[in-house]
Write an enzyme that holds these catalytic residues in place. Structure first.
Site, PDB file in Angstrom:
ATOM      1  N   GLU A   1     -56.729  57.824  80.787  1.00 24.64           N
ATOM      2  CA  GLU A   1     -55.791  57.601  81.941  1.00 24.64           C
ATOM      3  C   GLU A   1     -55.392  56.104  82.134  1.00 24.64           C
ATOM      4  O   GLU A   1     -54.249  56.105  82.960  1.00 24.64           O
ATOM      5  CB  GLU A   1     -57.121  57.980  82.980  1.00 24.64           C
ATOM      6  CG  GLU A   1     -56.207  58.144  84.504  1.00 24.64           C
ATOM      7  CD  GLU A   1     -56.037  56.747  85.106  1.00 24.64           C
ATOM      8  OE1 GLU A   1     -55.175  56.785  86.103  1.00 24.64           O
ATOM      9  OE2 GLU A   1     -56.699  55.733  84.882  1.00 24.64           O
ATOM     10  N   GLU A   2     -56.027  55.229  81.475  1.00 23.36           N
ATOM     11  CA  GLU A   2     -55.668  54.042  81.642  1.00 23.36           C
ATOM     12  C   GLU A   2     -54.466  53.816  80.805  1.00 23.36           C
ATOM     13  O   GLU A   2     -53.758  52.481  80.701  1.00 23.36           O
ATOM     14  CB  GLU A   2     -56.841  53.051  81.274  1.00 23.36           C
ATOM     15  CG  GLU A   2     -58.098  53.088  82.303  1.00 23.36           C
ATOM     16  CD  GLU A   2     -57.740  52.702  83.856  1.00 23.36           C
ATOM     17  OE1 GLU A   2     -56.358  52.524  83.951  1.00 23.36           O
ATOM     18  OE2 GLU A   2     -58.525  52.783  84.411  1.00 23.36           O
TER      19      GLU A   2
ATOM     20  N   ASP B   1     -62.355  56.529  80.477  1.00 23.96           N
ATOM     21  CA  ASP B   1     -61.839  55.258  79.780  1.00 23.96           C
ATOM     22  C   ASP B   1     -61.646  54.049  80.903  1.00 23.96           C
ATOM     23  O   ASP B   1     -61.706  54.502  82.007  1.00 23.96           O
ATOM     24  CB  ASP B   1     -60.556  55.528  78.904  1.00 23.96           C
ATOM     25  CG  ASP B   1     -59.446  55.966  79.883  1.00 23.96           C
ATOM     26  OD1 ASP B   1     -59.530  56.665  80.712  1.00 23.96           O
ATOM     27  OD2 ASP B   1     -58.168  55.441  79.734  1.00 23.96           O
TER      28      ASP B   1
END
Length: 814
Positions: free
Chosen positions: A518-519, A455
């Site tokens: 993750e973001e 992502d």
């Protein structure tokens, strides 16, 4: 009889594919000539420079300076690069050392040198004064005073009416020779054919026919291609003059077998059979001048001043045509490195490298997605990065991009399947799936996990020089959202594992776990790791490559990241919005309470005023301070105090305030918000910091309002991640440092970072295994910003690094 001019196939019969542009190199002047070896592309420029472009790293590695004007011609002869220029000089460069070895000049004023052709011992060249001349580098002569720039000219250097003269041009009476930067060779008078054409000579080529007959062929501005015999007696003789055009120059030549291809200034290509000296075909390729022809066993490429490339088979069936440059294409070459490539140079001051295997399926190695197991090259890696970047995997906007994220996850899943290894998609509650890929062996000596994420953060409302979701390769870098964070690094690691797996050299299990959140603080990951523990299996060591170096040139190993605690502080009134002219001063205002509350969190120097906040901060050891000394020596603009403040001290920041409608003046807002962030360090505990922060805010708010306010306080924690610290004294760090040194040829640094990666502590805890974080981006790679980029040599070196880590690394981390 001259054959009729044929019209190419209609556009709908051509391939609609535009070849992938592998890389672009930008310069400050027109590219006039090209040559290549297995390692380099050489580009001759209008300014007289020759740029050396590395085919392995796609970067510019050197600039050869010697000519004082346009470099019109380049060719390779054994270990030498030979260049011809408007300064009337030939220069001969040693390719191994990239140094000038010989300078060649003619006794005549020949003007521009447009063409060079080596045949055996001799180098032939054609020039503006219509002559063909030749020389041998095995027979140099030293007479630098005869160089064109130093000659005395009876007209330009004669005395004027007041008896003055040019003091720099008068012939010297000194018989001594000046010191030479390179050997000089004077073309012998006997090695000159003065009137080879009735105009400029634009190209030279060599034809070796199947019958054993050898020809030198010249292209002239007079519209003729002249055929010359090349004898052992060091002489050339005109045999035939082939009329190619009554109205245009012959601008470029190419030979394949017994056929000569002549391109003209009016856009035609005329084909001659050299065994009969008869024309066989004439084709209208473009409306403008054809400047370059490239040819191999099956295909013909014609480049024109219109900026177009036309791609044909030998029956002159047009396979494709595309706009390759905005300016005029002045040079082109076929390469086969490692698959069919085309390199073009243009007046737009750029060199472009094109993967033309899309038109040549029989020569093409399979890209990722084939069911076979080829030895993938670096340009296959670039194709995969281009595809991965094209997915707009913005995890923070699921309403817009959830399908893109799902498609990207499936692409990675399918990649592992096509590589012949186990793959699955692991569901994550209310989040994008995890992609699991396993390169496994029968009796692994260890099980290693690589963690990455597919992502990205949004690319909108940022300054980009290109489409952020269409990979752009330029000047040794690739540009696009996610190239450095984290799509490029994760693909480099996958390709590395595949390389050694297909060679049968893998003796460990390499597990890939690729996240899609993750973001967004890795939402759902902690639970998913527990839920899918059996599918992933036991892990001994975890690799991550998800950050940047401390500067542009020094590889680094990251042994520490700060944690993060983000909170939203909201103060609201039970009254509606009020007018400051009517109600100002009559009631407690939420904005005033918020300002006082925020000011209580830190003093004038930025120190957090929460009691107990600093109690558990781990002190620096002597070994760590020594690492900081090494960093300060390498990056002198950074001080020890700055490093400690950024990396190993906690911090407090206010990153957003919401105080009502900015377009409405004089209104007291009923609700205000502050968005704050605390960066935490080892051994600060997240739960403890949350507790003391909430208590501090509650107590201060009561003290500020003195229990008479009609306002209410609300504190919400929106993101949290524990700090992470690796054991840099572990022997595995020294082993990795040695491998980094071998690959990048620089002494690596051990560094920490001020940012946070939520997943690291989760992974370390879930698998009870140490994390090794190895960044590959430069400090200027603009992760999360516009024009995010990654240096190609770093991408390729990272692939090499993981091949070494997956095979050579014997030390077990503690």
């Amino acid at each position: 009889m001259i054959p009729r001019v044929l019209t190419p196939l209609p556009a709908e019969a051509c391939s609609s594919d535009t070849p992938h542009r592998v890389s672009t190199w930008n310069h400050n002047s027109s590219i006039l000539s090209l040559a290549y070896t297995d390692s380099y592309v050489f580009a001759g420029c209008q300014t007289g420079e020759i740029h050396v472009l590395d085919l392995h790293s796609y970067s510019s590695v050197a600039t050869l300076r010697g000519h004082t004007s346009s470099v019109h011609s380049l060719c390779i002869n054994n270990s030498y690069l030979i260049s011809g220029s408007s300064d009337s000089l030939i220069m001969i460069w040693n390719i191994a050392t990239l140094t000038l070895e010989y300078t060649v000049y003619s006794i005549f004023d020949i003007g521009d040198i447009f063409a060079i052709c080596p045949i055996g011992e001799y180098i032939y060249f054609g020039s503006q004064n219509a002559s063909i001349q030749w020389f041998s580098i095995s027979r140099p002569s030293y007479k630098i005073s005869s160089l064109p720039a130093l000659r005395y000219d009876k007209f330009f250097d004669s005395k004027c009416f007041h008896a003055a003269k040019n003091p720099t041009s008068e012939p010297s009476s000194d018989n001594s020779e000046p010191s030479l930067q390179a050997n000089t060779i004077e073309v012998p008078p006997s090695n000159i054919s003065r009137y080879a054409h009735y105009s400029y000579i634009y190209d030279l080529t060599y034809a070796q026919l199947p019958s054993g007959i050898n020809y030198l062929i010249s292209a002239g501005g007079d519209g003729y291609a002249n055929i010359w015999s090349v004898s052992d007696s060091n002489n050339i003789k005109l045999l035939h003059s082939l009329a190619c055009s009554d109205t245009a120059s012959v601008s470029a030549l190419a030979v394949y077998n017994q056929f000569l291809y002549c391109a003209t200034g009016n856009g035609q290509v005329k084909v001659w059979d050299l065994t009969t000296m008869q024309p066989t075909r004439s084709v209208q390729v473009d409306a403008e001048e054809i400047t370059s022809l490239s040819i191999d066993a099956k295909y013909i490429c014609a480049a024109s001043t219109s900026g177009n490339i036309s791609f044909w088979n030998h029956r002159f069936e047009l396979l494709a045509k595309w706009q390759a440059h905005k300016g005029r294409i002045l040079a082109s070459l076929f390469l086969n490195f490692p698959r069919p490539l085309l390199v073009t140079g243009s007046s737009d001051a750029s060199v472009a490298l094109w993967d033309i295997s899309v038109f040549i399926p029989e020569n093409r190695q399979p890209h990722v997605g084939s069911t076979c197991k080829p030895n993938f090259q670096n340009d296959d890696l670039l194709h995969a990065v281009k595809k991965l970047v094209s997915y707009r995997t913005v995890s923070s906007m699921p309403s817009l991009y959830i399908e893109e994220c799902s498609n990207c996850a499936f692409y990675l899943y399918d990649m592992f399947k096509r590589m012949g290894v186990y793959s699955s998609l692991l569901p994550v509650k209310s989040a994008n799936p995890l992609v699991l890929g396993k390169f496994t062996v029968e009796k692994p000596r260890r099980r290693v996990l690589f963690y990455g994420h597919y992502d990205v953060v949004p690319a909108d409302n940022l300054d980009w020089n290109s489409d952020p979701y269409d990979l752009e390769a330029s000047d040794g870098y690739i540009y696009g959202r996610g190239v450095s964070d984290n799509k490029g690094p994760l693909l480099a690691a996958i390709f590395a594992a595949h390389d050694i797996y297909t060679r049968g050299e893998l003796d460990i299990d390499v597990i890939f776990l690729l996240e899609g959140e993750e973001e967004c603080a890795s939402r759902g990951l902690e639970f998913a790791l527990s839920e899918h523990a059996d599918s992933i299996g036991a892990i001994d060591l975890i690799f991550v490559s998800n950050s940047t170096w401390i500067n542009e040139t020094t590889p680094c190993i990251n042994f520490g990241l700060r944690g993060v605690l983000n909170a939203t502080i909201t103060i609201s009134s039970d009254r509606p919005d009020l007018h400051s002219g009517v109600d100002g001063g009559a009631f407690r205002e939420p904005a005033q309470d918020l300002i006082q509350l925020l000011s209580a969190l830190a003093n004038d120097t930025g120190q957090v005023q929460i009691p107990g906040f600093y109690d558990n901060v781990r002190p620096a050891t002597d070994a760590e301070l020594t690492l900081y000394d090494d960093i300060c020596k390498c990056v002198p603009e950074l001080s020890l105090e700055q490093l400690q403040a950024r990396w190993r001290q906690p911090s407090f920041s206010i990153y957003r305030l919401v105080t009502g409608n900015a377009n409405t003046g004089g209104i007291i807002p009923r609700q205000v918000q502050a968005f704050v962030s605390f960066r935490l360090v080892p051994d600060q505990d997240l739960d403890s910091i949350k507790r003391i922060l909430k208590e501090f805010l509650d107590n201060k708010f009561r003290a500020i309002t003195k229990s008479i306010s009609q306002c209410a306080l609300k504190v919400e924690f929106t993101r949290e991640a524990s700090p992470w610290m690796g054991n840099f004294s572990d022997p595995i760090y020294s082993d990795i440092k040695g491998i980094l040194r071998d690959i990048w040829h620089e002494e690596p640094l051990f560094i920490r970072e001020g940012g946070s990666i939520t997943a690291l502590k989760m992974l370390e805890t879930a698998f009870n295994a140490p994390v090794i974080q190895i960044p590959c981006g430069q400090s200027s790679d603009n992760a999360h910003l516009g024009n995010e980029r990654l240096r190609l040599i770093n991408l390729f070196n990272l692939r090499t690094l993981f091949k070494r880590l997956f095979t050579d690394l014997k030390t077990s981390a503690q």
